[in-house]
Design a protein around this motif. Structure first.
Motif, PDB file in Angstrom:
ATOM      1  N   THR A  97       0.849  -1.181   0.000  1.00 27.22           N
ATOM      2  CA  THR A  97       0.000   0.000   0.000  1.00 27.22           C
ATOM      3  C   THR A  97       0.891   1.239   0.000  1.00 27.22           C
ATOM      4  N   ASN A  98       0.292   2.411  -0.247  1.00 24.15           N
ATOM      5  CA  ASN A  98       1.057   3.654  -0.173  1.00 24.15           C
ATOM      6  C   ASN A  98       1.578   3.881   1.242  1.00 24.15           C
ATOM      7  N   LEU A  99       0.811   3.475   2.234  1.00 26.02           N
ATOM      8  CA  LEU A  99       1.263   3.618   3.616  1.00 26.02           C
ATOM      9  C   LEU A  99       2.513   2.775   3.860  1.00 26.02           C
ATOM     10  N   GLU A 100       2.479   1.528   3.399  1.00 29.03           N
ATOM     11  CA  GLU A 100       3.641   0.658   3.586  1.00 29.03           C
ATOM     12  C   GLU A 100       4.855   1.217   2.849  1.00 29.03           C
ATOM     13  N   TYR A 101       4.611   1.716   1.638  1.00 28.43           N
ATOM     14  CA  TYR A 101       5.731   2.288   0.885  1.00 28.43           C
ATOM     15  C   TYR A 101       6.236   3.579   1.516  1.00 28.43           C
ATOM     16  N   ALA A 102       5.365   4.324   2.192  1.00 24.00           N
ATOM     17  CA  ALA A 102       5.788   5.577   2.824  1.00 24.00           C
ATOM     18  C   ALA A 102       6.922   5.333   3.805  1.00 24.00           C
ATOM     19  N   VAL A 103       6.784   4.291   4.617  1.00 24.74           N
ATOM     20  CA  VAL A 103       7.830   3.967   5.583  1.00 24.74           C
ATOM     21  C   VAL A 103       9.095   3.520   4.852  1.00 24.74           C
TER      22      VAL A 103
END
Length: 453
Positions: A97-103
């Motif tokens: 997800t974009n959240l996972e990629y953000a980290v």
């Protein structure tokens, strides 16, 4: 205190808020990425600089050997194209997800620009791949997206113009017109990132195709231009605070009677603004994610410096002087606050796509680079002269972050948009306040109290 970056991430307050949203695959990938960046990419940064030829001509014709080696390693580890979410691009994306990629992008930002390129997650390729994945025809995807995804080629996005106030993209003057079964392009662009790279095989060019259209947002189109097309002239590499960023560069380009097939039009005539909005939203947040990582790297370097016994002055550690410890505390707080804003934007993108997260993306875009700049500046200060030298990465980080306050729309544009969005709430707030005032008056009367205000 965490002794390893894995522990630093997993022990932070922000991680505790998002951990349950991470899949087992994402957690495993994050752990591998942290190890790869810290054990492979960080030690390779100065080596990569040393491998870049100093000869002005050769700098633009050479792929850096250690970068290519890191790409091979990243592919084998499954750390490739992490930015492209399968949720939005089922055919091409990875299950993040974009959240996972953000980290993960924050981790990449700690060794930027080397680590993002090593994992095929660097601009402008990321944005161009998203454009082709989202808007490209099957033929365009086969010809250009597939080799970009595999890392065989690189690309450029050609929008900013030298003699135009390009912060307002409706001002763009590059001409795109149809002649029979061909598209003819004439224009003068500059600061086109990636255009100097010998591996760059394609430009996505934005220009004006319908200047008389009353709707200024339907005047532009985007066209695919192979880099070796006759009439494409790279004039010179532009410097950014003295850095030429070879071999990718940021180039001035003239398109003179460039002709490409009609099939090279992306999405349709007059769809240029629609395309760049779809492209810039995720791109802006990716920049912010990496900026968090750059700021964290600067703080880490600062902590090592101020506690170094060999750097004592007047019998004291550097952190024992003046405001240094205050600067450390401020930096920690600012990084954590900015990270939460970025993670919030990533969650909104996952829920509503980029168009539904414009407020969060806009706020992150003008807050995060400025925050990171301040953290890097504090680190530079404790290093003294060495901080602005080529012997530390801090000056390079500062130059890149300062540029981000202009890239993908200057701060002023985002401030204007967020301010206007907030002002739309004013009528409802006034109405609410008037109703509360009326109720207050009734209560004063009911209880026979004299109002003094």
């Amino acid at each position: 205190m965490p002794s390893h970056p894995v522990e630093e991430i997993t022990s932070s307050a922000s991680w505790s808020l998002v951990e349950d949203k991470f899949s087992p695959y994402a957690k495993e990938t994050l752990a591998k990425l942290i190890t790869f960046v810290n054990e492979e990419c960080v030690p390779a940064q100065r080596v990569a600089r040393a491998q870049l030829p100093t000869d002005p001509e050769k700098r633009w014709k050479t792929a850096i050997p250690i970068v290519e080696e890191l790409k091979t390693k990243a592919k084998k580890l499954g750390l490739w194209n992490l930015f492209l979410s399968k949720a939005h691009y089922p055919e091409f994306g990875v299950p993040l997800t974009n959240l996972e990629y953000a980290v993960m992008a924050e981790i990449l930002g700690r060794a930027s620009p080397l680590a993002p390129e090593a994992c095929n997650c660097s601009a402008p390729d990321t944005g161009n791949m998203e454009v082709l994945a989202r808007y490209g025809s099957p033929e365009q995807q086969k010809q250009w997206l597939v080799p970009l995804l595999s890392g065989e080629i690189r690309s450029a996005f050609s929008m900013t113009e030298r003699f135009v106030a390009s912060s307002d993209a409706t001002n763009i003057q590059t001409s795109i017109r149809r002649e029979g079964n061909e598209i003819v392009i004439n224009g003068h662009k500059w600061y086109i990132s990636g255009a100097g790279d010998p591996r760059t095989r394609v430009h996505l060019v934005m220009g004006k195709s319908d200047p008389s259209n009353q709707n200024t947002y339907l005047q532009q189109s985007v066209v695919i231009v192979p880099a070796d097309t006759p009439g494409v002239k790279v004039v010179r590499p532009m410097c950014v605070f003295g850095y030429d960023d070879a071999p990718e560069g940021h180039c001035e380009i003239i398109y003179e009677n460039v002709r490409v097939p009609l099939s090279n039009l992306v999405l349709g005539w007059g769809r240029g603004f629609e395309i760049i909005q779809g492209r810039l939203g995720p791109g802006r947040i990716h920049h912010c994610m990496r900026s968090i990582g750059a700021a964290q790297r600067a703080l880490d370097i600062m902590l090592q410096r101020v506690t170094d016994p060999s750097r004592k002055t007047f019998g004291k550690f550097l952190y024992e002087h003046g405001t240094v410890i205050s600067d450390i505390a401020k930096s920690r707080a600012e990084i954590d606050m900015a990270r939460m804003l970025v993670l919030s934007a990533a969650i909104q993108i996952d829920k509503y796509k980029a168009k539904g997260a414009l407020k969060e993306i806009g706020m992150a875009k003008f807050i995060v680079p400025s925050m990171a700049l301040q953290v890097v500046d504090r680190a530079i200060q404790v290093f003294g002269a060495e901080g602005v030298s080529q012997d530390q990465i801090l000056a390079e980080l500062w130059a890149g972050l300062r540029t981000l306050r202009l890239a993908d729309g200057p701060d002023e544009v985002h401030l204007q948009q967020i301010g206007q969005r907030e002002l739309k709430r004013a009528p409802a707030l006034r109405k609410q306040a008037e109703a509360a005032k009326k109720k207050e008056t009734e209560l004063f009367s009911k209880y026979n109290i004299k109002a003094h205000l």
